[in-house]
Scaffold this motif. Structure first.
Motif, PDB file in Angstrom:
ATOM      1  N   ALA A  94     -54.971  -4.685 -36.220  1.00  0.00           N
ATOM      2  CA  ALA A  94     -54.382  -3.809 -37.239  1.00  0.00           C
ATOM      3  C   ALA A  94     -52.989  -3.351 -36.808  1.00  0.00           C
ATOM      4  O   ALA A  94     -52.058  -3.307 -37.623  1.00  0.00           O
ATOM      5  CB  ALA A  94     -55.292  -2.609 -37.498  1.00  0.00           C
ATOM      6  N   VAL A  95     -52.822  -3.033 -35.517  1.00  0.00           N
ATOM      7  CA  VAL A  95     -51.524  -2.596 -35.006  1.00  0.00           C
ATOM      8  C   VAL A  95     -50.531  -3.757 -35.015  1.00  0.00           C
ATOM      9  O   VAL A  95     -49.358  -3.584 -35.379  1.00  0.00           O
ATOM     10  CB  VAL A  95     -51.675  -1.985 -33.596  1.00  0.00           C
ATOM     11  CG1 VAL A  95     -50.321  -1.751 -32.948  1.00  0.00           C
ATOM     12  CG2 VAL A  95     -52.452  -0.684 -33.668  1.00  0.00           C
ATOM     13  N   ILE A  96     -50.978  -4.955 -34.655  1.00  0.00           N
ATOM     14  CA  ILE A  96     -50.103  -6.136 -34.706  1.00  0.00           C
ATOM     15  C   ILE A  96     -49.632  -6.374 -36.135  1.00  0.00           C
ATOM     16  O   ILE A  96     -48.441  -6.625 -36.380  1.00  0.00           O
ATOM     17  CB  ILE A  96     -50.825  -7.376 -34.136  1.00  0.00           C
ATOM     18  CG1 ILE A  96     -51.025  -7.219 -32.627  1.00  0.00           C
ATOM     19  CG2 ILE A  96     -50.053  -8.661 -34.453  1.00  0.00           C
ATOM     20  CD1 ILE A  96     -51.951  -8.244 -31.998  1.00  0.00           C
ATOM     21  N   ASN A  97     -50.545  -6.278 -37.087  1.00  0.00           N
ATOM     22  CA  ASN A  97     -50.180  -6.462 -38.497  1.00  0.00           C
ATOM     23  C   ASN A  97     -49.207  -5.386 -38.964  1.00  0.00           C
ATOM     24  O   ASN A  97     -48.259  -5.664 -39.709  1.00  0.00           O
ATOM     25  CB  ASN A  97     -51.427  -6.467 -39.384  1.00  0.00           C
ATOM     26  CG  ASN A  97     -52.303  -7.675 -39.145  1.00  0.00           C
ATOM     27  OD1 ASN A  97     -51.866  -8.679 -38.583  1.00  0.00           O
ATOM     28  ND2 ASN A  97     -53.552  -7.574 -39.550  1.00  0.00           N
ATOM     29  N   LEU A  98     -49.434  -4.159 -38.527  1.00  0.00           N
ATOM     30  CA  LEU A  98     -48.550  -3.054 -38.892  1.00  0.00           C
ATOM     31  C   LEU A  98     -47.152  -3.274 -38.318  1.00  0.00           C
ATOM     32  O   LEU A  98     -46.140  -3.042 -38.992  1.00  0.00           O
ATOM     33  CB  LEU A  98     -49.143  -1.737 -38.399  1.00  0.00           C
ATOM     34  CG  LEU A  98     -48.510  -0.454 -38.898  1.00  0.00           C
ATOM     35  CD1 LEU A  98     -48.480  -0.397 -40.420  1.00  0.00           C
ATOM     36  CD2 LEU A  98     -49.277   0.741 -38.344  1.00  0.00           C
ATOM     37  N   SER A  99     -47.076  -3.762 -37.101  1.00  0.00           N
ATOM     38  CA  SER A  99     -45.788  -4.058 -36.489  1.00  0.00           C
ATOM     39  C   SER A  99     -45.058  -5.142 -37.276  1.00  0.00           C
ATOM     40  O   SER A  99     -43.848  -5.034 -37.543  1.00  0.00           O
ATOM     41  CB  SER A  99     -45.974  -4.508 -35.044  1.00  0.00           C
ATOM     42  OG  SER A  99     -44.741  -4.901 -34.487  1.00  0.00           O
ATOM     43  N   LYS A 100     -45.782  -6.164 -37.665  1.00  0.00           N
ATOM     44  CA  LYS A 100     -45.185  -7.245 -38.466  1.00  0.00           C
ATOM     45  C   LYS A 100     -44.642  -6.689 -39.780  1.00  0.00           C
ATOM     46  O   LYS A 100     -43.521  -7.019 -40.187  1.00  0.00           O
ATOM     47  CB  LYS A 100     -46.235  -8.329 -38.727  1.00  0.00           C
ATOM     48  CG  LYS A 100     -45.708  -9.511 -39.492  1.00  0.00           C
ATOM     49  CD  LYS A 100     -46.798 -10.549 -39.690  1.00  0.00           C
ATOM     50  CE  LYS A 100     -46.294 -11.681 -40.553  1.00  0.00           C
ATOM     51  NZ  LYS A 100     -47.331 -12.670 -40.844  1.00  0.00           N
ATOM     52  N   ASP A 101     -45.428  -5.841 -40.436  1.00  0.00           N
ATOM     53  CA  ASP A 101     -44.976  -5.220 -41.683  1.00  0.00           C
ATOM     54  C   ASP A 101     -43.728  -4.380 -41.440  1.00  0.00           C
ATOM     55  O   ASP A 101     -42.784  -4.391 -42.232  1.00  0.00           O
ATOM     56  CB  ASP A 101     -46.070  -4.329 -42.284  1.00  0.00           C
ATOM     57  CG  ASP A 101     -47.246  -5.118 -42.829  1.00  0.00           C
ATOM     58  OD1 ASP A 101     -47.119  -6.339 -43.064  1.00  0.00           O
ATOM     59  OD2 ASP A 101     -48.318  -4.504 -43.027  1.00  0.00           O
ATOM     60  N   LYS A 102     -43.711  -3.641 -40.315  1.00  0.00           N
ATOM     61  CA  LYS A 102     -42.571  -2.789 -39.982  1.00  0.00           C
ATOM     62  C   LYS A 102     -41.288  -3.599 -39.888  1.00  0.00           C
ATOM     63  O   LYS A 102     -40.249  -3.181 -40.399  1.00  0.00           O
ATOM     64  CB  LYS A 102     -42.838  -2.048 -38.668  1.00  0.00           C
ATOM     65  CG  LYS A 102     -41.670  -1.215 -38.214  1.00  0.00           C
ATOM     66  CD  LYS A 102     -41.357  -1.223 -36.729  1.00  0.00           C
ATOM     67  CE  LYS A 102     -41.967  -2.212 -35.861  1.00  0.00           C
ATOM     68  NZ  LYS A 102     -41.327  -3.380 -35.418  1.00  0.00           N
ATOM     69  N   TRP A 103     -41.342  -4.778 -39.227  1.00  0.00           N
ATOM     70  CA  TRP A 103     -40.138  -5.605 -39.120  1.00  0.00           C
ATOM     71  C   TRP A 103     -39.643  -6.006 -40.502  1.00  0.00           C
ATOM     72  O   TRP A 103     -38.434  -6.015 -40.759  1.00  0.00           O
ATOM     73  CB  TRP A 103     -40.385  -6.847 -38.265  1.00  0.00           C
ATOM     74  CG  TRP A 103     -40.536  -6.563 -36.809  1.00  0.00           C
ATOM     75  CD1 TRP A 103     -41.630  -6.819 -36.022  1.00  0.00           C
ATOM     76  CD2 TRP A 103     -39.581  -5.944 -35.939  1.00  0.00           C
ATOM     77  NE1 TRP A 103     -41.403  -6.397 -34.735  1.00  0.00           N
ATOM     78  CE2 TRP A 103     -40.152  -5.853 -34.650  1.00  0.00           C
ATOM     79  CE3 TRP A 103     -38.287  -5.447 -36.122  1.00  0.00           C
ATOM     80  CZ2 TRP A 103     -39.478  -5.308 -33.561  1.00  0.00           C
ATOM     81  CZ3 TRP A 103     -37.618  -4.886 -35.032  1.00  0.00           C
ATOM     82  CH2 TRP A 103     -38.215  -4.827 -33.777  1.00  0.00           C
TER      83      TRP A 103
END
Length: 151
Positions: A27-36
């Motif tokens: 979930a955190v990896i996906n959130l980071s991807k969304d953030k970029w």
């Protein structure tokens, strides 16, 4: 037989715990991807929700809090045009996730496009079932840029 059942119980509990951790980390990896992507799109509304009010940002040119980061993005002081992520690792400590990413960042800074290799540290905190970003830091790497088509 009793020992087998107890062992099986511990194995199931351990597997469930590992699954929960890997789900949280994903979930955190996906959130980071969304953030970029939100940074590339200059979507300060989404970023304002993601960034904790006490969040801190560390760049090559200085460090500041949430509001200044949002102002820099909105005003175009830094346009995070493209983050090419090569590897990501996550370590969880309680309700905190520390994500490290090896990236090449294509950015427009002061009107000039630059490409830099960075190790980016992102710290996320899970509060009331919601992940928010507590910190984002850029550390320039000594390796050459890997990105072949920067534009």
């Amino acid at each position: 037989m009793k020992t087998f059942i107890i062992s099986l119980g511990f194995a199931l509990i351990s597997a469930g715990s590992a699954l929960a951790q890997s789900t949280a980390e994903q979930a955190v990896i996906n959130l980071s991807k969304d953030k970029w992507q939100w940074m590339a799109d200059k979507n300060v509304d989404k970023l304002a929700t993601l960034f904790d009010d006490k969040s801190m940002f560390v760049h090559m040119g200085g460090s500041w809090g949430k509001q200044q980061e949002l102002n820099v993005i909105k005003g175009g002081g830094i346009w995070y045009k493209k983050a090419e992520v090569y590897s990501t690792t996550v370590n969880s400590i309680g309700n905190t996730a520390i994500l490290l990413s090896d990236i090449d960042l294509v950015a427009v800074v002061g009107g000039n496009e630059v490409v830099n290799p960075f190790m980016v540290t992102e710290v996320y905190v899970n509060q009331n079932g919601k992940w928010t970003m507590g910190s984002l830091s850029f550390s320039k790497l000594m390796r050459p840029v890997k990105l072949t088509a920067a534009k």
